[in-house]
Structure formats: C-alpha cells, structure tokens
Design a protein around this motif. Structure first.
Motif, mmCIF file in Angstrom:
data_model
loop_
_atom_site.group_PDB
_atom_site.id
_atom_site.type_symbol
_atom_site.label_atom_id
_atom_site.label_comp_id
_atom_site.label_asym_id
_atom_site.label_seq_id
_atom_site.Cartn_x
_atom_site.Cartn_y
_atom_site.Cartn_z
ATOM 1 N N ARG A 60 19.734 13.930 31.567
ATOM 2 C CA ARG A 60 20.213 12.779 32.619
ATOM 3 C C ARG A 60 20.202 11.320 32.009
ATOM 4 O O ARG A 60 21.181 10.757 32.036
ATOM 5 C CB ARG A 60 19.257 12.940 33.711
ATOM 6 C CG ARG A 60 19.253 14.092 34.428
ATOM 7 C CD ARG A 60 19.779 13.981 35.754
ATOM 8 N NE ARG A 60 19.744 15.153 36.505
ATOM 9 C CZ ARG A 60 19.369 15.285 37.761
ATOM 10 N NH1 ARG A 60 19.032 14.250 38.456
ATOM 11 N NH2 ARG A 60 19.222 16.581 38.306
ATOM 12 N N LEU A 61 19.293 11.169 31.117
ATOM 13 C CA LEU A 61 19.081 9.906 30.430
ATOM 14 C C LEU A 61 20.480 9.849 29.489
ATOM 15 O O LEU A 61 20.997 8.749 29.331
ATOM 16 C CB LEU A 61 17.890 9.758 29.417
ATOM 17 C CG LEU A 61 16.552 9.776 30.118
ATOM 18 C CD1 LEU A 61 15.212 9.657 29.441
ATOM 19 C CD2 LEU A 61 16.608 8.516 31.043
ATOM 20 N N VAL A 64 23.601 8.726 31.024
ATOM 21 C CA VAL A 64 23.750 7.416 31.689
ATOM 22 C C VAL A 64 23.830 6.333 30.557
ATOM 23 O O VAL A 64 24.785 5.477 30.436
ATOM 24 C CB VAL A 64 22.365 7.011 32.273
ATOM 25 C CG1 VAL A 64 22.178 5.711 32.854
ATOM 26 C CG2 VAL A 64 22.290 7.653 33.753
ATOM 27 N N SER A 71 24.130 6.625 37.140
ATOM 28 C CA SER A 71 22.763 6.683 37.778
ATOM 29 C C SER A 71 22.240 8.016 37.317
ATOM 30 O O SER A 71 22.904 8.720 36.796
ATOM 31 C CB SER A 71 22.809 6.364 39.153
ATOM 32 O OG SER A 71 23.040 7.696 39.878
ATOM 33 N N TYR A 72 20.921 8.133 37.308
ATOM 34 C CA TYR A 72 20.184 9.440 37.154
ATOM 35 C C TYR A 72 20.364 10.371 38.136
ATOM 36 O O TYR A 72 19.981 11.342 37.644
ATOM 37 C CB TYR A 72 18.708 8.861 36.811
ATOM 38 C CG TYR A 72 18.233 7.903 35.945
ATOM 39 C CD1 TYR A 72 18.743 8.082 34.646
ATOM 40 C CD2 TYR A 72 17.826 6.883 36.361
ATOM 41 C CE1 TYR A 72 18.430 7.199 33.523
ATOM 42 C CE2 TYR A 72 17.350 5.779 35.452
ATOM 43 C CZ TYR A 72 17.917 5.925 34.171
ATOM 44 O OH TYR A 72 17.467 4.801 33.217
ATOM 45 N N SER A 74 20.985 11.317 42.595
ATOM 46 C CA SER A 74 20.482 10.861 43.725
ATOM 47 C C SER A 74 19.394 12.082 44.242
ATOM 48 O O SER A 74 18.540 11.807 45.262
ATOM 49 C CB SER A 74 21.356 10.570 44.895
ATOM 50 O OG SER A 74 22.127 11.817 45.050
ATOM 51 N N GLY A 78 16.218 12.704 39.776
ATOM 52 C CA GLY A 78 16.791 11.472 39.526
ATOM 53 C C GLY A 78 16.004 10.277 40.056
ATOM 54 O O GLY A 78 15.866 9.246 39.251
ATOM 55 N N VAL A 79 15.490 10.328 41.282
ATOM 56 C CA VAL A 79 14.444 9.332 41.801
ATOM 57 C C VAL A 79 13.373 9.181 40.956
ATOM 58 O O VAL A 79 13.142 8.026 40.682
ATOM 59 C CB VAL A 79 14.250 9.788 43.230
ATOM 60 C CG1 VAL A 79 13.080 8.754 43.828
ATOM 61 C CG2 VAL A 79 15.358 9.768 44.262
ATOM 62 N N LYS A 82 14.129 7.371 37.704
ATOM 63 C CA LYS A 82 14.373 6.049 37.865
ATOM 64 C C LYS A 82 12.860 5.302 38.004
ATOM 65 O O LYS A 82 12.885 4.298 37.259
ATOM 66 C CB LYS A 82 15.155 5.791 39.169
ATOM 67 C CG LYS A 82 15.714 4.379 39.603
ATOM 68 C CD LYS A 82 16.839 4.478 40.527
ATOM 69 C CE LYS A 82 17.019 3.311 41.254
ATOM 70 N NZ LYS A 82 17.125 2.037 40.671
ATOM 71 N N ALA A 83 12.152 5.948 38.770
ATOM 72 C CA ALA A 83 10.690 5.373 38.776
ATOM 73 C C ALA A 83 10.322 5.298 37.417
ATOM 74 O O ALA A 83 9.198 4.455 37.410
ATOM 75 C CB ALA A 83 9.962 6.262 39.793
ATOM 76 N N HIS A 85 11.942 5.066 34.371
ATOM 77 C CA HIS A 85 12.487 4.305 33.542
ATOM 78 C C HIS A 85 12.956 2.918 33.817
ATOM 79 O O HIS A 85 13.085 1.780 32.881
ATOM 80 C CB HIS A 85 13.872 5.191 33.073
ATOM 81 C CG HIS A 85 13.897 5.601 31.806
ATOM 82 N ND1 HIS A 85 14.487 4.950 30.750
ATOM 83 C CD2 HIS A 85 13.287 6.859 31.500
ATOM 84 C CE1 HIS A 85 13.973 5.673 29.789
ATOM 85 N NE2 HIS A 85 13.493 6.804 30.118
ATOM 86 N N ASP A 86 13.218 2.612 34.981
ATOM 87 C CA ASP A 86 13.844 1.289 35.468
ATOM 88 C C ASP A 86 12.804 0.211 35.630
ATOM 89 O O ASP A 86 13.216 -0.993 35.881
ATOM 90 C CB ASP A 86 14.609 1.131 36.609
ATOM 91 C CG ASP A 86 15.969 1.987 36.509
ATOM 92 O OD1 ASP A 86 16.073 2.320 35.366
ATOM 93 O OD2 ASP A 86 16.743 2.131 37.306
#
Ligand code: HEM
Length: 303
Positions: A60-61, A64, A71-72, A74, A78-79, A82-83, A85-86
């Motif tokens: 996934r990474l 992107v 995005s990673y 939905s 993915g969520v 995001k938590a 990485h972002d």
C-alpha cells in the motif's frame, strides 16, 4: 594456573556463585533457553503472519509513494496505515499495534463467518424447500450475474435464513462482561446489585433456545419467525437475540459478516443444489466457535 583454578573452584569460593547459578536455572526454566517444539513452531508462525502483514502494508505504501494511488485506501487497513504514517514523527499507532489489529480482525472475522456459512449450508441441505426459496430470490435479483450491493440489501428470505441459522447455531455461544463501579455509582441488573469486578456471562446459546422466548418450536428451523423482524420473532425481547453481542462493544464486523455470507451463499446457490451426505454425523462442539466436530459433508449437484 592450576593453583588459581583450584582456589576459584574450591567449595567456599563456589558459595559466592550459588546465586548466579540459581538465576541461570531460573532463566532456563522460564524457557529463555529451552523451547518446546510447539513454542518454536508458534514463534515461527507468528513471525510468518507478521511478515505477511508487513508485506501487505508495504504494498500500500509503495503504491502511494509511486503515485499509483493517492491514499492508502478507505478500508480498515488503509485507515490504520494512515494513523501510523501521516502523523509525522508522532504516529498514533505503532507498527506492532497495526499488525496486532490486523491479527485481531482476521481471527475475529474468519472463523466466525466460516462457521455461520457452514451451519447455514447444513440447514439448507436438510431443508431443501428453503434452499429452493432462497435460490429463487437470488436468481430473481441477480440471474447468473455476480451479486451487487443493491440486490444484496434486498435478499429478504436469505436474511431470515441467516438469522435463524445464527439463532440455532450462534458461532459465539456466550459473551462476558465485567461489572465496574465508577466512584459511588453501583451497577444494577434488574433487581440485582452487582459487586465491582464481578464477571457476568451471557449465554447466547441458552437464550436462543429458550422456549419462553421463541415458543414450543424453539428447536426447529423456521426462518419465517423472522419474517416480521426481530422484535416479533423474540416476542418483544429483542435483546434475547444477540449473535453479534450487544451494546457499544458489540461486533464491529456485523454488517461485513452478513454481506460476506450473503455473497457466498448467493454464489453457491447460483451454481449448485445440495443435500446432506449420509456420512454426516451431527456433533456440534465449542472450540473458539460452535462448529461441527466432524465437518459438514454435503453432496453438490451442478445446476
Ligand atoms: C458471523 C460472523 C460473526 C459473529 C457471529 C461475530 C460475533 C461477535 C461477538 C459475539 C462479539 C462480542 C461482542 C460483545 O461482546 O458484545 C464480536 C466482537 C468482535 N468482532 Fe465479530 N463476529 C462475526 C464476524 C466478524 C467479522 C467479519 C469481523 C471483522 C471483519 C469481526 C470483528 C470483531 C471485533 C474486532 C470484535 C471486538 C469488538 C470490540 O470489542 O470492540 N467479527 N463478534
């Protein structure tokens, strides 16, 4: 040299080493050195599962980072990514947490839905009238096409069958809650006051088979009892039907499981009719979930 060794290994000198020897044996007994075959295998499996998850995360990474996706994703993975990485240098969750979450969802979601499907196929293999009825519904909605979201939400007969299957053979046969007492507030259950930390077991299986709630035909497969909803089926005791648990910590994957089961059943019904094999031996047992001890053998006939 030998004189020095004689001195060091003399009984009196050794006394000072007894503590170190004890802690060595302690370490061995705590399996820090010796591991059983099962422990070694379990560690290897854990590592393999972890590597598998890390691989999925990396994919996934990579997408992107290479601009293939913006995005990673939905979905839950993915969520979680995001938590992790972002949040720049202060990730909300660690990689270990991320891997653990994935493991929890895999275990909680795979075995349970598998069990639901198995018991539903078993029930439909015996009650071929209901199998025909739900096949008709599937063919009306999808023909030979793949199931679609709009049609899935219209599978009324299948929903009734799934509910009845979950009632008779709930994959999770009971749930636990612990009474807590915040400050001065006490926990009340009907007329009872529960002491703090008391564990309360709610026996799903027993309530799903209670004739006072479901009627004298409680042990029979009768999907029609759900035709006007859970309230009617339970004689206005909606809380007595809780295959996915109850309250704010109920099963988060409930809708996912139900959609997954409807898709799988629809696709099976489009392709095969089935009856129970004479070799089948009925022996439901509980091991994590309520499953058939000797498996469920059915005879498939291509349509
Ligand atoms: C037929 C399928 C399933 C059944 C019967 C089932 C049943 C349950 C039950 C009884 C609980 C405990 C609820 C409570 O304590 O009130 C639970 C919790 C949970 N289930 Fe499921 N489940 C199923 C499918 C799934 C799926 C597909 C997923 C994930 C994709 C999932 C994820 C979870 C998780 C994460 C929890 C813990 C929720 C929390 O503590 O906040 N389950 N499930």
């Amino acid at each position: 040299m030998r004189k020095l060794a004689n001195y060091a290994f003399h009984g009196d000198s050794l006394k000072g080493m007894v503590l170190a020897m004890i802690s060595s044996v302690d370490m061995m007994l705590e399996s820090k050195f010796f591991k059983t075959k099962d422990e070694i295998e379990s560690e290897l499996l854990q590592q393999e599962v972890r590597n598998c998850m890390i691989e999925m995360i990396k994919k996934r990474l990579y997408k992107v980072m290479n601009g293939g996706e913006d995005s990673y994703g939905s979905d839950f993975l993915g969520v979680l990514i995001k938590a992790h990485h972002d949040a720049d240098n202060n990730p909300i969750i660690s990689v270990d947490d991320l891997v653990d979450e994935c493991k929890t969802f895999y275990v909680a979601g795979q075995e349970t839905t598998n069990t639901l499907l198995a018991w539903t196929v078993f029930l439909l293999a015996i009650h071929t009238d209901w199998q025909e009825e739900t096949r008709k519904e599937v063919l009306n909605l999808f023909g030979q096409e793949k199931p679609n979201p709009d049609g899935i939400s219209k599978l009324k007969t299948m929903s009734m069958i799934i509910n009845e299957s979950l009632r008779l053979y709930p994959p999770v046969i009971g749930i636990l809650r612990k009474a807590e007492r915040e400050a001065e507030r006490e926990v009340r259950l009907g007329n009872l006051i529960l002491p703090a930390d008391l564990q309360v077991y709610m026996p799903t299986l027993a309530l799903h088979h209670d004739p006072q709630i479901w009627g004298a035909d409680v042990h029979e497969f009768k999907p029609e009892r759900f035709s006007e909803g859970i309230s009617k089926a339970t004689n206005n005791n909606v809380a007595a039907f809780f295959p996915f648990g109850i309250g704010p910590r109920n099963c988060v994957g409930m809708n996912f499981a139900s959609t997954e089961a409807k898709i799988a059943l629809s696709m099976i019904l489009q392709r095969y009719s089935f009856t129970l094999s004479p070799t089948y031996v009925h022996s439901p047992i509980q091991f994590l979930t309520l499953h058939a001890q000797h498996g469920i053998q059915v005879m498939l006939q291509s349509l």
